[in-house]
Motif scaffolding. Structure first.
Motif, PDB file in Angstrom:
ATOM      1  N   PHE A   1       0.780  -1.050  -0.014  1.00  0.00           N
ATOM      2  CA  PHE A   1       0.038   0.158   0.179  1.00  0.00           C
ATOM      3  C   PHE A   1       0.896   1.184   0.143  1.00  0.00           C
ATOM      4  O   PHE A   1       0.219   2.133  -0.971  1.00  0.00           O
ATOM      5  CB  PHE A   1      -0.958   0.020   1.241  1.00  0.00           C
ATOM      6  N   ASN A   2       2.513   1.131   1.016  1.00  0.00           N
ATOM      7  CA  ASN A   2       3.175   2.035   1.064  1.00  0.00           C
ATOM      8  C   ASN A   2       4.247   2.402  -0.560  1.00  0.00           C
ATOM      9  O   ASN A   2       4.426   3.115  -1.040  1.00  0.00           O
ATOM     10  CB  ASN A   2       4.352   1.984   1.794  1.00  0.00           C
TER      11      ASN A   2
ATOM     12  N   ASP B   1      16.169  -1.118   3.002  1.00  0.00           N
ATOM     13  CA  ASP B   1      15.384   0.243   2.933  1.00  0.00           C
ATOM     14  C   ASP B   1      14.233   1.129   3.316  1.00  0.00           C
ATOM     15  O   ASP B   1      14.539   1.950   3.455  1.00  0.00           O
ATOM     16  CB  ASP B   1      16.793   1.065   2.576  1.00  0.00           C
ATOM     17  N   GLY B   2      12.667   0.442   3.203  1.00  0.00           N
ATOM     18  CA  GLY B   2      11.683   1.041   3.765  1.00  0.00           C
ATOM     19  C   GLY B   2      11.421   1.104   5.346  1.00  0.00           C
ATOM     20  O   GLY B   2      12.024   0.979   5.828  1.00  0.00           O
ATOM     21  N   GLY B   3      10.191   1.971   5.504  1.00  0.00           N
ATOM     22  CA  GLY B   3       9.853   2.146   6.589  1.00  0.00           C
ATOM     23  C   GLY B   3       9.744   0.733   7.893  1.00  0.00           C
ATOM     24  O   GLY B   3      10.138   0.688   9.217  1.00  0.00           O
ATOM     25  N   PHE B   4       9.337  -1.085   6.992  1.00  0.00           N
ATOM     26  CA  PHE B   4       9.335  -1.488   7.768  1.00  0.00           C
ATOM     27  C   PHE B   4      10.942  -2.243   8.341  1.00  0.00           C
ATOM     28  O   PHE B   4      11.527  -2.826   9.557  1.00  0.00           O
ATOM     29  CB  PHE B   4       9.011  -2.858   7.235  1.00  0.00           C
ATOM     30  N   THR B   5      12.336  -1.938   7.040  1.00  0.00           N
ATOM     31  CA  THR B   5      13.208  -2.378   7.294  1.00  0.00           C
ATOM     32  C   THR B   5      13.926  -1.385   8.335  1.00  0.00           C
ATOM     33  O   THR B   5      14.480  -1.655   9.338  1.00  0.00           O
ATOM     34  CB  THR B   5      14.317  -2.313   6.352  1.00  0.00           C
ATOM     35  N   LYS B   6      13.235   0.209   8.495  1.00  0.00           N
ATOM     36  CA  LYS B   6      14.238   0.811   9.898  1.00  0.00           C
ATOM     37  C   LYS B   6      13.154   0.033  11.194  1.00  0.00           C
ATOM     38  O   LYS B   6      14.493   0.300  12.233  1.00  0.00           O
ATOM     39  CB  LYS B   6      13.523   2.136   9.790  1.00  0.00           C
TER      40      LYS B   6
ATOM     41  N   THR C   1      28.382   1.304  -2.488  1.00  0.00           N
ATOM     42  CA  THR C   1      28.134   3.023  -2.721  1.00  0.00           C
ATOM     43  C   THR C   1      27.651   3.181  -1.368  1.00  0.00           C
ATOM     44  O   THR C   1      26.798   2.557  -0.423  1.00  0.00           O
ATOM     45  CB  THR C   1      26.835   2.308  -4.198  1.00  0.00           C
ATOM     46  N   ASP C   2      27.651   4.823  -0.830  1.00  0.00           N
ATOM     47  CA  ASP C   2      27.282   5.285  -0.278  1.00  0.00           C
ATOM     48  C   ASP C   2      25.780   5.698  -0.337  1.00  0.00           C
ATOM     49  O   ASP C   2      25.249   7.163  -0.394  1.00  0.00           O
ATOM     50  CB  ASP C   2      28.039   6.765  -0.561  1.00  0.00           C
ATOM     51  N   ARG C   3      25.068   4.770  -0.957  1.00  0.00           N
ATOM     52  CA  ARG C   3      23.177   5.095  -1.102  1.00  0.00           C
ATOM     53  C   ARG C   3      22.913   5.610  -0.434  1.00  0.00           C
ATOM     54  O   ARG C   3      21.797   6.506  -0.289  1.00  0.00           O
ATOM     55  CB  ARG C   3      22.897   3.694  -2.074  1.00  0.00           C
ATOM     56  N   SER C   4      23.059   4.894   1.256  1.00  0.00           N
ATOM     57  CA  SER C   4      22.738   5.332   2.486  1.00  0.00           C
ATOM     58  C   SER C   4      22.202   6.203   2.866  1.00  0.00           C
ATOM     59  O   SER C   4      21.524   7.393   3.214  1.00  0.00           O
ATOM     60  CB  SER C   4      22.643   4.216   3.430  1.00  0.00           C
ATOM     61  N   ARG C   5      23.840   6.728   2.545  1.00  0.00           N
ATOM     62  CA  ARG C   5      24.086   8.115   2.782  1.00  0.00           C
ATOM     63  C   ARG C   5      23.645   9.503   2.256  1.00  0.00           C
ATOM     64  O   ARG C   5      23.270  10.188   2.234  1.00  0.00           O
ATOM     65  CB  ARG C   5      25.710   8.557   3.277  1.00  0.00           C
ATOM     66  N   PHE C   6      23.382   8.743   0.781  1.00  0.00           N
ATOM     67  CA  PHE C   6      22.622  10.177  -0.446  1.00  0.00           C
ATOM     68  C   PHE C   6      21.127   9.677   0.367  1.00  0.00           C
ATOM     69  O   PHE C   6      20.063  11.317   0.055  1.00  0.00           O
ATOM     70  CB  PHE C   6      22.448   9.104  -1.667  1.00  0.00           C
ATOM     71  N   PHE C   7      20.794   8.832   0.864  1.00  0.00           N
ATOM     72  CA  PHE C   7      19.269   8.957   0.849  1.00  0.00           C
ATOM     73  C   PHE C   7      18.998   9.868   1.845  1.00  0.00           C
ATOM     74  O   PHE C   7      17.406  10.565   2.347  1.00  0.00           O
ATOM     75  CB  PHE C   7      18.541   7.303   1.052  1.00  0.00           C
ATOM     76  N   ARG C   8      20.241  10.133   3.129  1.00  0.00           N
ATOM     77  CA  ARG C   8      19.850  10.679   4.749  1.00  0.00           C
ATOM     78  C   ARG C   8      20.278  12.020   4.042  1.00  0.00           C
ATOM     79  O   ARG C   8      19.843  12.880   4.953  1.00  0.00           O
ATOM     80  CB  ARG C   8      20.841   9.836   5.045  1.00  0.00           C
ATOM     81  N   GLY C   9      20.623  12.105   3.180  1.00  0.00           N
ATOM     82  CA  GLY C   9      20.900  13.532   1.996  1.00  0.00           C
ATOM     83  C   GLY C   9      22.597  14.128   2.579  1.00  0.00           C
ATOM     84  O   GLY C   9      22.847  15.141   3.262  1.00  0.00           O
ATOM     85  N   GLU C  10      23.050  13.441   2.795  1.00  0.00           N
ATOM     86  CA  GLU C  10      24.520  13.272   3.544  1.00  0.00           C
ATOM     87  C   GLU C  10      24.990  14.017   2.334  1.00  0.00           C
ATOM     88  O   GLU C  10      26.512  14.094   3.352  1.00  0.00           O
ATOM     89  CB  GLU C  10      25.043  12.714   4.681  1.00  0.00           C
ATOM     90  N   VAL C  11      25.030  12.998   1.683  1.00  0.00           N
ATOM     91  CA  VAL C  11      25.649  13.296   0.096  1.00  0.00           C
ATOM     92  C   VAL C  11      25.625  13.569  -1.179  1.00  0.00           C
ATOM     93  O   VAL C  11      23.506  12.724  -0.809  1.00  0.00           O
ATOM     94  CB  VAL C  11      26.985  12.595  -0.209  1.00  0.00           C
ATOM     95  N   ASP C  12      25.474  14.455  -1.781  1.00  0.00           N
ATOM     96  CA  ASP C  12      24.365  15.506  -3.199  1.00  0.00           C
ATOM     97  C   ASP C  12      24.553  14.189  -4.255  1.00  0.00           C
ATOM     98  O   ASP C  12      23.730  14.096  -5.018  1.00  0.00           O
ATOM     99  CB  ASP C  12      24.917  16.301  -3.313  1.00  0.00           C
TER     100      ASP C  12
ATOM    101  N   GLU D   1      11.395  -5.082   1.468  1.00  0.00           N
ATOM    102  CA  GLU D   1      10.652  -4.489   2.465  1.00  0.00           C
ATOM    103  C   GLU D   1       9.680  -5.782   2.298  1.00  0.00           C
ATOM    104  O   GLU D   1       8.391  -5.433   3.724  1.00  0.00           O
ATOM    105  CB  GLU D   1       9.700  -3.889   1.623  1.00  0.00           C
ATOM    106  N   ILE D   2       8.651  -6.457   1.502  1.00  0.00           N
ATOM    107  CA  ILE D   2       7.872  -7.690   2.210  1.00  0.00           C
ATOM    108  C   ILE D   2       8.965  -9.058   3.135  1.00  0.00           C
ATOM    109  O   ILE D   2       7.978  -9.203   3.679  1.00  0.00           O
ATOM    110  CB  ILE D   2       7.782  -8.627   0.923  1.00  0.00           C
ATOM    111  N   THR D   3       9.855  -8.986   2.631  1.00  0.00           N
ATOM    112  CA  THR D   3      10.586  -9.467   3.723  1.00  0.00           C
ATOM    113  C   THR D   3      10.991  -8.461   5.025  1.00  0.00           C
ATOM    114  O   THR D   3      10.519  -9.528   6.133  1.00  0.00           O
ATOM    115  CB  THR D   3      12.015  -9.633   3.508  1.00  0.00           C
ATOM    116  N   ALA D   4      11.343  -7.544   5.233  1.00  0.00           N
ATOM    117  CA  ALA D   4      10.794  -6.605   6.607  1.00  0.00           C
ATOM    118  C   ALA D   4       9.959  -6.600   7.477  1.00  0.00           C
ATOM    119  O   ALA D   4      10.053  -7.042   8.732  1.00  0.00           O
ATOM    120  CB  ALA D   4      11.758  -5.360   5.987  1.00  0.00           C
TER     121      ALA D   4
END
Ligand SMILES: *Cc1c(COP(=O)(O)O)cnc(C)c1O
Length: 378
Positions: A25-26, A32-37, A213-224, A239-242
């Motif tokens: 639904f989301n 690395d979506g809401g359930f993983t977090k 890659t530093d994709r996680s930092r990118f999504f946190r806005g730490e790198v451009d 996310e289905i697994t999480a």
């Protein structure tokens, strides 16, 4: 004949499909979506680790740990031979040599008194495996590692919700690996987590898990932008697994309590069979709070294990043996070496059987298992 009592029966909380529907639904199905977090936060709070990262298996978490150690070909890693293949494969994939050390008679865990003499100039890490969710002697192992400048990777695949001196298994060494495979206590089909216990390795662990890659930092806005930083792979689950796992983590305590009650029932009732000399029951050291991952017995040496398993099957009980020692396997002989004779490993592994233990097994079924074992070992 009545249905056979299975060795394992995966438990569902009832919320799994609801959370999976929520993930859909989301419109968030990749990792690395809401359930993983939520799972990460839960694991960090529960274990006290610095950073928890979901992986698609414990095997993947061990492979991440091996990458994080920056092993060079020919480096050595000390581990038990009495373990699952992934404990060794993860390091062999990096060109390292598994050095197999014997286990303790009581817990079937790495014998800490043999570890120091197995250390050479090439040794880089010690990999204790917490068999059946019962902790290795971590204080001793950690001080050996500190003395020799070695890393410690805990294979805590079976150790979710178990403790050593009040500390969560997986949170004590440099890295810890959990499994959420359907045969473990808390499940999501195939899944796992890496516990990164030091702040220093957290960023590299994220990078290695996201294809280098530093994709996680990118999504946190730490790198451009995100770029290739180092060698990695895709180690994260979707996310289905999480979402499935989130339902299970919320009930992790009650799942553990139910399993412990079943475990205690076996343990109390099988005392007489032990007195009679037919079996040896598990031994839990005082410092260990286990999680009832498994109830195993060691058959008396004169009993034929296959005959006992066959007899149990005929009586409607599915019991199973466990590891074929790695040092005695084709790949183990090719890629590893042994330290000493590994007599305890060979002896205990040949005598071990695991009894049915799952959430929902009835008192009648358990009684049937114990009665069948008594008859099979007579
Ligand atoms: C189950 C298990 C693994 C592997 O876990 P997966 O999640 O299936 O990769 C590794 N080590 C031990 C000791 C295990 O019991």
């Amino acid at each position: 004949m009545a249905d056979i009592i299975p060795f394992n029966s995966p438990y569902m909380t009832g919320k799994e499909l609801f959370y999976i529907a929520e993930a859909k639904f989301n419109n968030k199905l990749a990792g690395d979506g809401g359930f993983t977090k939520r799972c990460h936060q839960w694991l960090e709070t529960q274990t006290g680790t610095n950073k928890a990262l979901l992986t698609h298996s414990c095997t993947a978490a061990l492979e991440m740990a091996a990458l994080l150690l920056e092993l060079q070909p020919g480096d050595e890693v000390i581990l038990p031979s009495f373990t699952f293949v992934s404990t060794a494969n993860a390091f062999v994939l990096r060109g390292a040599v598994p050095v197999f050390v014997d286990i303790r008679e009581d817990t079937l865990n790495l014998d800490e008194s043999l570890v120091e003499e197995a250390i050479t100039a090439r040794t880089r890490a010690i990999v204790p495996v917490h068999y059946a969710g019962v902790a290795c002697e971590m204080d001793t192992l950690m001080s050996i590692a500190a003395r020799h400048g070695l890393k410690v990777v805990e294979d805590a695949a079976q150790g979710v919700m178990a403790n050593y001196k009040g500390r969560a298994l997986g949170s004590i060494g440099d890295f810890g690996a959990f499994s959420f495979h359907e045969t473990k206590n808390v499940i999501c089909g195939e899944g796992g987590a890496l516990l990164v216990n030091s702040q220093a390795s957290a960023l590299r662990a994220e990078i290695i898990r996201e294809k280098g890659t530093d994709r996680s930092r990118f999504f946190r806005g730490e790198v451009d932008k995100y770029t290739w930083q180092e060698v990695g792979s895709s180690f994260l689950p979707g996310e289905i697994t999480a979402a499935f796992l989130w339902a299970q983590l919320q009930e992790a305590q009650s799942i553990t309590n139910e399993r412990l009650a079943t475990w205690e029932q076996y343990h109390a009732s099988l005392q007489s069979l032990e007195k009679y000399g037919a079996i040896r029951r598990p031994i839990i050291p005082a410092d260990c709070q286990h999680n009832a991952h498994m109830y195993y017995v060691l058959l008396a040496p004169e009993l034929n294990r296959q005959a006992v398993l066959d007899s149990l099957k005929q009586q409607g009980v599915q019991a199973v043996f466990h590891y074929v020692p790695l040092h005695d396997s084709p790949a183990g002989r090719r890629h590893g070496r042994t330290h000493g004779a590994l007599d305890v490993t060979l002896n205990q592994s040949s005598r071990l059987i695991r009894l049915p233990l799952w959430v929902g097994i009835s008192a009648e079924q358990q009684a049937q298992v114990m009665y069948a074992l008594e008859r099979a070992t007579r």
